[in-house]
Design a protein around this motif. Structure first.
Motif, short mmCIF file in Angstrom:
data_model
loop_
_atom_site.label_atom_id
_atom_site.label_comp_id
_atom_site.label_asym_id
_atom_site.label_seq_id
_atom_site.Cartn_x
_atom_site.Cartn_y
_atom_site.Cartn_z
N GLU A 35 0.85 -1.23 -0.05
CA GLU A 35 0.17 -0.05 0.02
C GLU A 35 0.94 1.33 0.05
OE1 GLU A 35 -2.52 -0.67 3.44
OE2 GLU A 35 -3.90 -1.55 2.06
N GLU A 36 1.90 1.02 0.69
CA GLU A 36 2.75 2.30 0.82
C GLU A 36 3.56 2.44 -0.59
OE1 GLU A 36 5.86 1.39 3.63
OE2 GLU A 36 4.47 1.58 5.47
N ARG A 37 3.73 1.65 -1.41
CA ARG A 37 4.37 1.65 -2.85
C ARG A 37 3.14 1.98 -4.02
NH1 ARG A 37 7.69 -3.98 -2.19
NH2 ARG A 37 9.27 -3.16 -0.91
N GLY A 38 2.03 1.86 -3.45
CA GLY A 38 0.93 2.00 -4.44
C GLY A 38 0.44 0.77 -5.10
N TRP A 39 0.92 -0.29 -4.77
CA TRP A 39 0.49 -1.60 -5.46
C TRP A 39 -0.40 -2.19 -4.86
CZ3 TRP A 39 6.28 -4.58 -4.99
CH2 TRP A 39 7.06 -3.77 -5.45
N LYS A 40 -1.59 -1.61 -5.57
CA LYS A 40 -3.14 -2.25 -5.03
C LYS A 40 -3.75 -2.78 -5.89
CE LYS A 40 -3.38 1.92 -1.94
NZ LYS A 40 -4.22 3.37 -1.39
N ALA A 41 -3.13 -3.13 -6.95
CA ALA A 41 -4.02 -3.91 -8.07
C ALA A 41 -2.99 -4.72 -8.81
CB ALA A 41 -4.74 -2.94 -8.91
N LEU A 42 -2.57 -5.84 -8.79
CA LEU A 42 -1.81 -6.91 -9.07
C LEU A 42 -2.38 -7.87 -9.92
CD1 LEU A 42 0.72 -7.54 -6.08
CD2 LEU A 42 0.68 -5.49 -7.67
N GLY A 43 -1.41 -8.44 -10.83
CA GLY A 43 -2.01 -9.68 -11.70
C GLY A 43 -2.21 -9.12 -13.11
N GLU A 44 -2.55 -10.33 -13.85
CA GLU A 44 -2.75 -10.04 -15.32
C GLU A 44 -4.06 -9.11 -15.63
OE1 GLU A 44 -4.73 -13.92 -14.27
OE2 GLU A 44 -2.91 -12.83 -13.78
N LYS A 45 -5.03 -9.07 -14.71
CA LYS A 45 -6.46 -8.44 -14.71
C LYS A 45 -6.35 -7.36 -13.59
CE LYS A 45 -9.27 -11.94 -16.68
NZ LYS A 45 -10.50 -12.79 -16.38
N GLN A 46 -5.15 -7.23 -13.04
CA GLN A 46 -5.16 -6.04 -11.99
C GLN A 46 -6.02 -6.27 -10.95
OE1 GLN A 46 -2.75 -2.99 -12.26
NE2 GLN A 46 -1.90 -4.98 -12.69
N ASN A 47 -6.45 -7.56 -10.68
CA ASN A 47 -7.66 -7.96 -9.83
C ASN A 47 -7.15 -8.53 -8.46
OD1 ASN A 47 -6.95 -10.40 -10.88
ND2 ASN A 47 -8.99 -11.09 -11.06
N ILE A 48 -5.51 -8.74 -8.10
CA ILE A 48 -5.01 -8.93 -7.11
C ILE A 48 -5.02 -7.90 -6.18
CG2 ILE A 48 -3.36 -10.58 -5.97
CD1 ILE A 48 -2.67 -11.77 -8.57
N THR A 49 -6.00 -7.51 -5.34
CA THR A 49 -6.00 -6.58 -4.33
C THR A 49 -5.19 -6.76 -3.31
OG1 THR A 49 -7.95 -7.31 -3.40
CG2 THR A 49 -8.24 -5.87 -5.27
N THR A 50 -4.73 -5.95 -2.50
CA THR A 50 -4.33 -5.97 -1.18
C THR A 50 -4.93 -7.15 -0.28
OG1 THR A 50 -5.29 -4.12 -0.17
CG2 THR A 50 -2.81 -4.17 -1.39
N GLU A 51 -6.27 -6.73 -0.33
CA GLU A 51 -7.04 -7.92 0.50
C GLU A 51 -6.78 -9.50 -0.15
OE1 GLU A 51 -8.51 -5.43 -0.95
OE2 GLU A 51 -8.84 -3.98 0.71
N LYS A 52 -6.52 -9.67 -1.39
CA LYS A 52 -6.35 -10.88 -1.82
C LYS A 52 -4.78 -11.18 -1.68
CE LYS A 52 -10.07 -11.74 -4.32
NZ LYS A 52 -10.91 -12.96 -3.98
N VAL A 53 -3.79 -10.23 -1.41
CA VAL A 53 -2.33 -10.72 -1.22
C VAL A 53 -2.51 -11.12 0.24
CG1 VAL A 53 -0.19 -9.46 -0.73
CG2 VAL A 53 -1.53 -8.97 -2.70
N LYS A 54 -3.16 -10.41 1.22
CA LYS A 54 -3.36 -10.94 2.46
C LYS A 54 -3.85 -12.50 2.73
CE LYS A 54 -5.68 -9.83 7.02
NZ LYS A 54 -4.43 -9.58 7.86
N GLU A 55 -4.84 -12.71 1.90
CA GLU A 55 -5.39 -14.00 1.82
C GLU A 55 -4.55 -15.05 1.15
OE1 GLU A 55 -9.40 -16.62 0.11
OE2 GLU A 55 -9.06 -14.25 -0.31
N ILE A 56 -3.75 -14.61 0.35
CA ILE A 56 -2.63 -15.68 -0.24
C ILE A 56 -1.56 -15.94 0.79
CG2 ILE A 56 -0.87 -15.77 -1.90
CD1 ILE A 56 -2.84 -13.98 -3.84
N VAL A 57 -1.01 -15.00 1.46
CA VAL A 57 0.02 -15.02 2.21
C VAL A 57 -0.37 -15.96 3.68
CG1 VAL A 57 1.76 -13.95 3.70
CG2 VAL A 57 1.28 -12.86 1.44
N GLU A 58 -1.29 -15.24 4.12
CA GLU A 58 -2.04 -16.20 5.14
C GLU A 58 -2.21 -17.82 5.04
OE1 GLU A 58 -4.07 -12.64 7.79
OE2 GLU A 58 -5.25 -14.15 6.40
N MET A 59 -2.84 -18.09 3.65
CA MET A 59 -2.99 -19.33 3.25
C MET A 59 -1.56 -20.01 3.18
SD MET A 59 -4.94 -20.97 -0.12
CE MET A 59 -6.46 -20.16 0.33
#
Length: 393
Positions: free
Chosen positions: A367-391
């Motif tokens: 979020e500090e870097r402004g990386w709030k939409a990742l992936g090929e569809k820009q749909n890997i949000t920071t909420e999704k990042v959190k879920e991926i890492v916790e998994m």
């Protein structure tokens, strides 16, 4: 197929005994800096081959050496080399090592004539283009994995702030890369395992997105994946087998020399998250990819399931079941392959440190870097990042 430009000027010199060609490849009448890592090149004979080849064209006092470039090269270390290049008026740098040494050398090349704080190159992700004043360099590859020998990208860690960041641009292609597959015979098993998984995941980042019209690109990517599945376990056990070694080395280069990325969507979120695990816990790069990749596929299953099913059918020959069932089995097969390659696919298996707040830390950093939409569809949000890492815990 998307519009694209393909530019790759690297003179790729492949095969047994090719190091002797250094005498013709390194420009004459210049002072050289040889960069390398922890000293394995002294044990496997590569250093002696390099020095012997250069001795036919260069006086000893025109060859300077800089060793100690770490795995996941550190900005602080590389700046010492930058000062040497400036002070001794080095005209060419020769990287002798694996992806970390080559990545570090790309940073050195870019930083020498950069005006201002060289850390900005990483934090601002500055691209160096043809015509920019960089120091030319070539490579002698000793560890296949990253494809850095035939691309213009690099990853460098700022140790002080525990940041693993990228740089690149068309000015940072090697002038040449010598790739002798026989050098892998002296590599530890762990490094060979890492190399196979690194190349595999590089390919997946450019392939495992969504269905598109670039038929040939998919087939090329699938052939790299199939080859790595076929030879990966064997090359770890039999690195002296030239058939295995040569195919492994070429797969690693082809996985990230730019070819399979052209005209297609790509992801790279697995790498961006994985880099944080390396910066935080010093986990081998490839092992962070094995931790994050499968969990990212699970979290983003709905948007990736069609391509996962294609991957399952073509790479793993899973022919029965619905799209969802084949896609799920494909993820299972990927995890099994990583386990076969010696990977431990949980964060808890890769560090003894307290990792309970890792997901929050990574999300805050993104979020500090402004990386709030990742992936090929820009749909890997920071909420999704959190879920991926916790998994991955």
């Amino acid at each position: 197929m998307n519009n694209f430009e393909l530019y790759n000027p690297v003179n790729y010199v492949f095969g047994k005994g090719q190091i002797e060609k250094l005498k013709d490849l390194v420009p004459a009448n210049t002072k050289i800096l040889i960069t390398y890592g922890g000293g394995s090149i002294f044990k496997n004979g590569v250093y002696d081959q390099v020095k012997a080849a250069l001795a036919t064209q260069f006086e000893e006092n025109n060859i300077v050496e800089f060793g100690g470039i770490e795995p996941n090269p550190k900005y602080e270390t590389l700046m010492k080399a930058v000062e040497i290049v400036r002070e001794q008026k080095i005209g060419f740098v020769l990287a002798v090592g694996g992806g970390s040494v080559i990545d570090g050398t790309k940073f050195i090349s870019a930083a020498v004539n950069y005006e201002g704080d060289a850390a900005e190159i990483l934090r601002k992700r500055i691209l160096f283009k043809e015509g920019d004043n960089v120091v030319p360099f070539g490579t002698v590859l000793t560890l296949p994995a990253t494809g850095s020998e035939m691309n213009s990208g690099a990853v460098v860690t700022i140790n002080e702030t525990q940041e693993k960041l990228t740089l690149g641009g068309s000015a940072l292609f090697p002038k040449f890369s010598i790739v002798d597959p026989t050098v892998i015979t002296s590599l530890p098993k762990r490094q060979l395992q890492n190399g196979v998984v690194d190349a595999f995941t590089h390919t997946m980042e450019q392939y495992l997105t969504y269905r598109h019209d670039a038929i040939l690109q998919d087939r090329i990517a699938e052939s790299i994946l199939q080859t790595l599945v076929e030879i990966g376990p064997d090359v770890v056990e039999n690195p002296k087998d030239y058939k295995l070694a040569s195919n492994f080395v070429w797969c690693a280069t082809m996985a990230l020399n730019g070819l399979i990325q052209k005209g297609v969507p790509s992801d790279w979120a697995t790498h961006m998250i994985g880099h944080e695990l390396t910066a935080l816990y010093n986990i081998d790069h490839a092992r962070t990819l094995a931790i994050i990749g499968p969990n990212l596929y699970k979290v983003m299953f709905e948007t990736k399931k069609d391509k996962l099913a294609q991957y399952g059918k073509r790479v793993w020959n899973i022919q029965e079941g619905s799209t969802e069932e084949i896609a799920e089995k494909a993820i299972e097969k990927t995890v099994e392959f990583f386990h076969t390659m010696g990977m431990k696919t949980k964060l808890s298996e890769n560090t003894d440190e307290d990792f309970s707040k890792t997901a929050d830390f990574i999300v805050n950093r993104f979020e500090e870097r402004g990386w709030k939409a990742l992936g090929e569809k820009q749909n890997i949000t920071t909420e999704k990042v959190k879920e991926i890492v916790e998994m991955s815990y």
